[in-house]
Design an enzyme around this catalytic site. Sequence first.
Site, PDB file in Angstrom:
ATOM      1  N   ASP A  82       0.830  -1.205   0.000  1.00 44.57           N
ATOM      2  CA  ASP A  82       0.000   0.000   0.000  1.00 44.57           C
ATOM      3  C   ASP A  82       0.864   1.255   0.000  1.00 44.57           C
ATOM      4  O   ASP A  82       1.454   1.614   1.019  1.00 44.57           O
ATOM      5  CB  ASP A  82      -0.917  -0.003   1.221  1.00 44.57           C
ATOM      6  CG  ASP A  82      -2.029  -1.040   1.093  1.00 44.57           C
ATOM      7  OD1 ASP A  82      -2.766  -0.983   0.085  1.00 44.57           O
ATOM      8  OD2 ASP A  82      -2.141  -1.898   1.977  1.00 44.57           O
ATOM      9  N   ASP A 104     -10.536  -5.343  -0.819  1.00 45.33           N
ATOM     10  CA  ASP A 104      -9.498  -4.726   0.007  1.00 45.33           C
ATOM     11  C   ASP A 104     -10.122  -3.881   1.115  1.00 45.33           C
ATOM     12  O   ASP A 104     -10.742  -2.849   0.843  1.00 45.33           O
ATOM     13  CB  ASP A 104      -8.596  -3.862  -0.890  1.00 45.33           C
ATOM     14  CG  ASP A 104      -7.393  -3.309  -0.144  1.00 45.33           C
ATOM     15  OD1 ASP A 104      -7.213  -3.642   1.040  1.00 45.33           O
ATOM     16  OD2 ASP A 104      -6.626  -2.545  -0.767  1.00 45.33           O
TER      17      ASP A 104
HETATM   18  C1  DX5 Z   1      -6.344   0.447   3.030  1.00 46.09           C
HETATM   19  C2  DX5 Z   1      -5.390  -0.449   2.272  1.00 46.09           C
HETATM   20  C3  DX5 Z   1      -5.570  -1.885   2.604  1.00 46.09           C
HETATM   21  C4  DX5 Z   1      -5.296  -2.216   4.045  1.00 46.09           C
HETATM   22  C5  DX5 Z   1      -5.931  -3.510   4.383  1.00 46.09           C
HETATM   23  O1  DX5 Z   1      -6.120   1.747   2.651  1.00 46.09           O
HETATM   24  O2  DX5 Z   1      -5.574  -0.311   0.878  1.00 46.09           O
HETATM   25  O3  DX5 Z   1      -4.795  -2.704   1.743  1.00 46.09           O
HETATM   26  O4  DX5 Z   1      -3.944  -2.324   4.332  1.00 46.09           O
HETATM   27  O5  DX5 Z   1      -5.765  -3.737   5.764  1.00 46.09           O
HETATM   28  P1  DX5 Z   1      -6.908  -4.421   6.624  1.00 46.09           P
HETATM   29  O6  DX5 Z   1      -7.078  -5.825   6.103  1.00 46.09           O
HETATM   30  O7  DX5 Z   1      -6.352  -4.399   8.029  1.00 46.09           O
HETATM   31  O8  DX5 Z   1      -8.154  -3.614   6.453  1.00 46.09           O
HETATM   32 ZN    ZN Z   2      -4.588  -1.847  -0.484  1.00 43.50          ZN
END
Ligand code: DX5
Ligand code: ZN
Length: 217
Positions: free
Chosen positions: A33, A172
């Site tokens: 990310d 996601d």
């Molecule tokens: C949010 C990101 C995600 C995040 C997912 O902005 O794009 O990829 O890291 O993390 P979790 O699974 O903890 O929501």
């Molecule tokens: Zn992401």
Amino acid sequence: MDILPSIIASDFSSLNDEIKSIEECNLKFIHLDVMDGHFVNNLTFGPLIVCAIRKMTNLILDTHLMISNPSKYLLKFYECSDIVDVHIETGKEAFECIEIAKRNNFKIGIVVNPETHPKYIFPVLEDVEQVIIMTVNPGFAGQEMIESVLWKIEFLHNFRTKNNLPFKITIDGGVNWNNIYKLKNLGADRVVMGKSFFSLSIDERKNYTLKFKTSPQ
Ligand code: DX5
Ligand code: ZN
């Protein structure tokens, strides 16, 4: 279905061990990310770290760009990523990135925020390797899933079947070991998992992954 652990939820002081744990779970991808403090309200890392991770593993690197002007940095990220994902909310920029990826035969993903209708990505669905449906507002790991956007999975699934397109559907945000089964049944091909993966011990990561893979649900 593939699980893509999101490295922003990992312990960066032992990044190498964190990455090895993904390999030990027999998973194929890492989700990276990238945030610029402008497109979203948080800052993470840029190509320097992505390229360092490239040297640590042969896992498929899926780089999710939450940045303004992604076309400016796109080729830099492709130097060390297998897939790069851009947000449709960047407008003309997203279309420009897709053109660049097409010209170079690179794999690209298109991302839709919770408040964005998926009809806006219809024009690019022929050209993308995956669609990422955001189920949280992007910016931070560890948020709760916004379940009211899950209709987009079936919607895109139907569009894909009707038009005979090969893109994958990825979820996601807020995916955990309970709601993952529902996502699978709705037709998701991949899920990103941050907190629910990396908050576990390494043995638990292996056990939970194996349990999911072998579960009939
Ligand atoms: C949010 C990101 C995600 C995040 C997912 O902005 O794009 O990829 O890291 O993390 P979790 O699974 O903890 O929501
Ligand atoms: Zn992401």
